[in-house]
Scaffold this active site. Structure first.
Site: not given
Length: 266
Positions: A103, A164, A191-192, A213-214
């Site tokens: 990645k 995040g 992301a997001g 992830n987050t």
């Protein structure tokens, strides 16, 4: 968890059942991370080599624990700001995890963590020449996407929103356009994503996968949230394959009027 009727997902030379990719950072503990991976059904996890190496849980213990889970590791170059940093980190990831998967992140702005378009393309060209299977983290910019494809990338990872932020899909029009433009390229929203509903929306657009992830790591119950995301990605994929009804301006009765007594008809 995965519906056995769903076709396998061919990506990077592998066949996967789950279309959820899970990040490994910011979890309360390694044990919670391992439970979350199992609960999600994810078969691919990302590992940030630069950031993990700066923490107390870094090194062989953390990396070995991930490898022992039997999942596909996707090393990433998070934190890199130059082509040289990205290439060096990529080579380290290939050596540690014995995989050409990568990645690619080359950050251009510290406030939004937006990727640097020019350096990203340059790094992708070099890494593709070196035999990496590059998963570039990019925006929904069509011109950058085309340059990445020309560089040799068969996978693109456009953001939904800044990393995040949990904002979801800020520009669904652009994501939809990207999907239409590249029907044969694997597209993964990265992301997001903040809630399972965001993942469903991405999959309903026809995207091939979602990386989270987050949203899982910072949830009050990461393990339960991981399962929710696994189900959401599967649900969104099923909805896309089923084909949603068309949107229209006018109302249309769901109950037919044929055979209804005239006094019940409008």
């Amino acid at each position: 968890m995965t519906d056995p009727t769903l076709p396998m997902w061919p990506i990077g030379g592998r066949q996967l059942r789950s279309r959820l990719l899970l990040g490994t950072a910011r979890y309360p503990s390694l044990a919670v991370l391992q439970q979350a991976i199992a609960a999600s059904g994810a078969e691919v996890v990302t590992v940030s080599l630069r950031r993990e190496s700066a923490t107390e849980r870094a090194g062989t213990h953390f990396w070995s624990a991930i490898k022992e889970m039997g999942v596909q590791v996707l090393p990433n170059t998070a934190g890199c700001k130059t082509v040289k940093e990205a290439v060096t980190t990529a080579e380290m990831g290939r050596e540690i995890f014995e995989t050409p998967w990568l990645k690619l992140e080359v950050i251009g702005d510290d406030y939004t963590l937006q990727p640097h378009p020019f350096l990203l393309v340059e790094a992708a060209e070099e890494l593709c020449r070196r035999g990496f299977q590059v998963f570039p983290y990019t925006t929904e910019d069509m011109v950058v996407a085309e340059r990445l494809v020309q560089a040799g990338c068969s996978i693109l990872m456009p953001w939904g929103a800044p990393i995040g932020s949990g904002q979801g899909l800020n520009n669904p029009y652009a994501l939809r356009t990207l999907r239409a433009r590249y029907p044969d390229i694997s597209l993964i929203v990265d992301a997001g994503i903040g809630k399972p509903s965001h993942a469903i929306a991405a999959m309903e657009l026809g995207y091939d996968g979602v990386l989270v992830n987050t949203a899982v790591a910072r949830a009050a119950d990461p393990v339960r949230m991981a399962r929710a995301f696994g189900l959401a990605v599967e649900s969104g994929r099923l909805a896309y394959l089923a084909g949603a009804m068309p949107v229209q301006e006018m109302a249309e009765p769901s109950t037919p009027v044929t055979g209804t007594p005239f006094w019940h008809q409008s």
